[in-house]
Enzyme design. Structure first.
Site, mmCIF file in Angstrom:
data_model
loop_
_atom_site.group_PDB
_atom_site.id
_atom_site.type_symbol
_atom_site.label_atom_id
_atom_site.label_comp_id
_atom_site.label_asym_id
_atom_site.label_seq_id
_atom_site.Cartn_x
_atom_site.Cartn_y
_atom_site.Cartn_z
ATOM 1 N N GLU A 77 -10.895 -10.982 -4.350
ATOM 2 C CA GLU A 77 -9.452 -10.857 -4.137
ATOM 3 C C GLU A 77 -8.869 -12.031 -3.366
ATOM 4 O OE1 GLU A 77 -8.618 -7.146 -2.151
ATOM 5 O OE2 GLU A 77 -10.313 -7.340 -0.803
ATOM 6 N N ASP A 112 -4.409 -8.226 -4.153
ATOM 7 C CA ASP A 112 -4.499 -9.328 -3.191
ATOM 8 C C ASP A 112 -4.722 -10.663 -3.886
ATOM 9 O OD1 ASP A 112 -4.026 -8.347 -0.577
ATOM 10 O OD2 ASP A 112 -5.868 -7.187 -0.735
ATOM 11 N N CYS A 114 -10.115 -3.263 -9.959
ATOM 12 C CA CYS A 114 -9.665 -2.054 -9.255
ATOM 13 C C CYS A 114 -8.272 -2.211 -8.675
ATOM 14 C CB CYS A 114 -10.657 -1.642 -8.173
ATOM 15 S SG CYS A 114 -10.779 -2.850 -6.846
ATOM 16 N N HIS A 158 0.822 -1.216 0.000
ATOM 17 C CA HIS A 158 0.000 0.000 0.000
ATOM 18 C C HIS A 158 0.848 1.255 0.000
ATOM 19 C CE1 HIS A 158 -3.063 -2.981 0.897
ATOM 20 N NE2 HIS A 158 -3.823 -2.156 0.214
HETATM 21 C C1 PEP Z 1 -6.570 -5.143 -4.334
HETATM 22 O O1 PEP Z 1 -6.286 -5.958 -3.464
HETATM 23 O O2 PEP Z 1 -6.328 -5.312 -5.539
HETATM 24 C C2 PEP Z 1 -7.221 -3.866 -3.971
HETATM 25 C C3 PEP Z 1 -7.692 -3.055 -4.874
HETATM 26 O O3 PEP Z 1 -7.291 -3.553 -2.655
HETATM 27 P P1 PEP Z 1 -6.020 -3.068 -1.803
HETATM 28 O O4 PEP Z 1 -4.886 -2.794 -2.761
HETATM 29 O O5 PEP Z 1 -6.419 -1.840 -1.067
HETATM 30 O O6 PEP Z 1 -5.756 -4.232 -0.916
HETATM 31 MG MG MG Z 2 -7.120 -5.763 -1.511
#
Ligand code: PEP
Ligand code: MG
Length: 578
Positions: A441, A465, A512, A197
């Site tokens: 995910e 994920d 996403c 992140h």
């Molecule tokens: C993902 O896991 O692809 C996602 C969009 O959520 P995050 O990156 O916040 O875990």
């Molecule tokens: Mg995620």
């Protein structure tokens, strides 16, 4: 002397500036011996820092006493104040300075480690967990001792050589999000993975970043002139004049290319064979909505609400969350806003939840996201009520992270109903028909999609994920980052399978995760049948540029061939040629 370090490229672009070394909390406190005659001054320095923290806690305690403040805040402040005044913290480190002539930070950390070890021995789990409070109080005092970081202000020089480049051993997502309000040219860290992140926040800030450099923090000195090449994953320290000139030129070229892309802002994202594609934005904070508008996005496909919970000592109340969500919903003026419920845990931690978040042995597989929310129903209900209330002011939908089990979907839907009931009793307005969707995910969700399609109204594939769990690669660990491969045949097949199954069931499906914002993969995703992408606003125009030059029918045939292939090199080659 000039030297170069290689790491993982996580956020593109070039930054040229002066290094500013940052230490994160207890990890990197200085260890040195003070001279005999300086001992009283060192003790005074510690006492002053403790007085500063006492004053901070005093101010927080006034805030906690205000009507509407959560009761947890008052409890937390009291516990912290109690520890601060306990002789074990207030006096013992002074004795260490006196007897061993350690510097104040070192003395404090030694005493903290001793106390944490003692707490670890306690059988009662509630008391044992109080060790986190000790660590938090000590971190506060360390921050006060370190003083304020050097001017990380909005007025760092206009000329880019006056800009600041952050060099750190590690940065948490909570640290990185604070750069949104500062003028930082870029950052580098010794640890970290490409889809951690921290990296995601760097991309959302559109500042170049390289992680996993291993030795940057010990080798780079404060104020060294450095170049970050965020595309090649390189840090050049003290560059020679020729290299510096080349990079200045390249930086200007990139800026020019970016500004040319702006022409696409109002163009429709339609392919050559007339297929309309929805391009939405991922955001972390309400203020990001400005960038969403600038990029001409079709709304927000992912609002990572956990960032509202970071860098603060108390949880955001229902009203505060409602204000934040309402503000974004209103600014989107009728365009959809997908609010993801709290996805805390793993690398995303919040001080205000530290007492309740367990130190999991393997946090990425632990009590994170929806699992955490279902275990903390009051916290979850407050967020659901805030989202529901905001739905009265725009086109809001709820997205639930990390679902794997049907029971989790059912419990979540029941909680949404309960939140609605509570609001009806309070006579608050909300959208009765609000859509609830799920993130795909976890591989188990992708492989049992029918159960999700039956119960939810839309899906969003979280490739970050999904890849982490499918390939068993911790996305934050640079030691295995080379194995994090979005083009692994299993990854491609699973994503394609989800997109196609959702479409067959006529269920809206988006991607996403970071894949959606990588222009090198746009054609691949279009060929899999994807029609809805959500990404950082800064990536949107590059992706749109790919879309307007693509023909989905031709791509579908080529991608079907790629999906049958199992040889990584062949796959890579074919994706490049798409
Ligand atoms: C993902 O896991 O692809 C996602 C969009 O959520 P995050 O990156 O916040 O875990
Ligand atoms: Mg995620």
């Amino acid at each position: 002397m000039s030297f170069t370090l290689h790491g993982l490229a996580v956020s593109q672009g070039i930054a040229i500036g002066h290094a500013h070394l940052v230490s994160h909390a207890t990890l990197e406190v200085a260890h040195y011996t003070v001279r005999e005659r300086d001992v009283p001054r060192e003790i005074e320095r510690l006492a002053d820092a403790m007085a500063t923290v006492r004053a901070e806690l005093g101010a927080l305690s006034t805030e906690a006493a205000a009507p509407g403040s959560p009761s947890e805040l008052a409890a937390l402040v009291n516990v912290h104040a109690m520890f601060l005044d306990d002789p074990m913290l207030a006096e013992a480190p002074k004795a260490l300075i006196r007897e061993r002539r350690c510097n104040a930070e070192w003395a404090l950390v030694q005493q903290m480690e001793l106390l944490v070890a003692q707490f670890n021995e306690i059988d009662d789990s509630y008391l044992r967990e109080r060790k986190h409070d000790i660590v938090q109080v000590v971190e506060r005092v360390l921050r006060a001792l370190l003083g304020k970081p050097r001017k990380l202000t909005k007025k760092a020089g206009k000329d880019f050589e006056g800009a600041l480049v952050i060099v750190a051993h590690d940065l948490s997502p909570a640290d990185t999000i604070q750069f949104k309000n500062l003028k930082i040219a870029g950052f580098v860290t010794d640890l970290g993975g490409a889809t951690s992140h921290t990296a995601i926040v760097a991309r959302s800030l559109a500042i170049p970043a390289v992680v996993g450099l291993h030795h940057a923090r010990p080798l780079v000195r404060e104020d060294d002139l450095v170049i970050i090449d965020g595309t090649r994953g390189v840090l050049i320290v003290d560059p020679d004049p020729r290299v510096l000139e080349e990079y200045r030129l390249r930086k200007r070229e990139l800026e020019l290319e970016r500004s040319k892309l702006k022409r696409l802002k109002t163009a429709r994202a339609t392919t050559l064979d007339n297929v309309d594609i929805t391009l939405q934005a991922n955001i972390e904070l309400p203020q990001d909505v400005e960038q969403v508008r600038e990029a001409g996005a079709d709304g927000v496909g992912l609002f990572r609400t956990e960032f509202l919970f970071m860098n603060r000592d108390s949880l955001p109340s229902e009203d505060e969350q409602y204000e934040a969500y309402r503000q974004v919903a209103k600014s989107l003026a009728g365009k959809p806003l997908t609010i993801r419920t709290l996805d805390i845990g793993a690398d995303k931690t919040a001080r205000a939840l530290a007492g309740t978040e367990r130190q999991a042995p393997n946090p990425a597989l632990g009590l994170r996201a929806i699992r955490y929310c279902l275990a903390e129903p009051q916290l979850f209900l407050a967020q659901l009520r805030a989202i529901l209330r905001a739905s009265h002011h725009g086109r809001v939908q709820i997205l639930v992270p990390m679902l794997a089990h049907v029971t989790e979907i059912e419990q979540t839907l029941a909680m949404v109903e309960q939140a609605k009931w509570q609001l009806r009793e309070r006579r608050c307005k909300f959208d009765e028909g609000i859509a609830v969707g799920g993130m795909i995910e976890i591989p188990a969700a992708a492989l049992s999609l029918g159960a999700f399609v039956k119960r939810l109204q839309f899906l969003s594939i979280g490739t970050n994920d999904l890849i982490q769990y499918l390939l068993a690669i911790d996305r934050t660990d640079e030691a295995v980052a080379h194995l994090y491969d979005p083009l692994h045949p299993a990854v491609l097949r699973l994503i394609a399978q989800v997109i196609q199954a959702a479409q067959k069931a006529e269920m809206p499906v988006a991607v996403c995760g970071e894949l959606a914002g990588d222009p090198k993969l746009t054609r691949l995703l279009l060929g899999m049948g994807l029609r809805q992408f959500s990404m950082h606003p800064t990536q949107l125009l590059e992706v749109k540029q790919q879309i307007v030059m693509a023909d989905t029918e031709q791509l579908a045939a080529k991608v079907a061939r790629i999906l049958r292939c199992e040889e990584p090199d062949r796959i890579r080659e074919q994706v490049e040629r798409l």
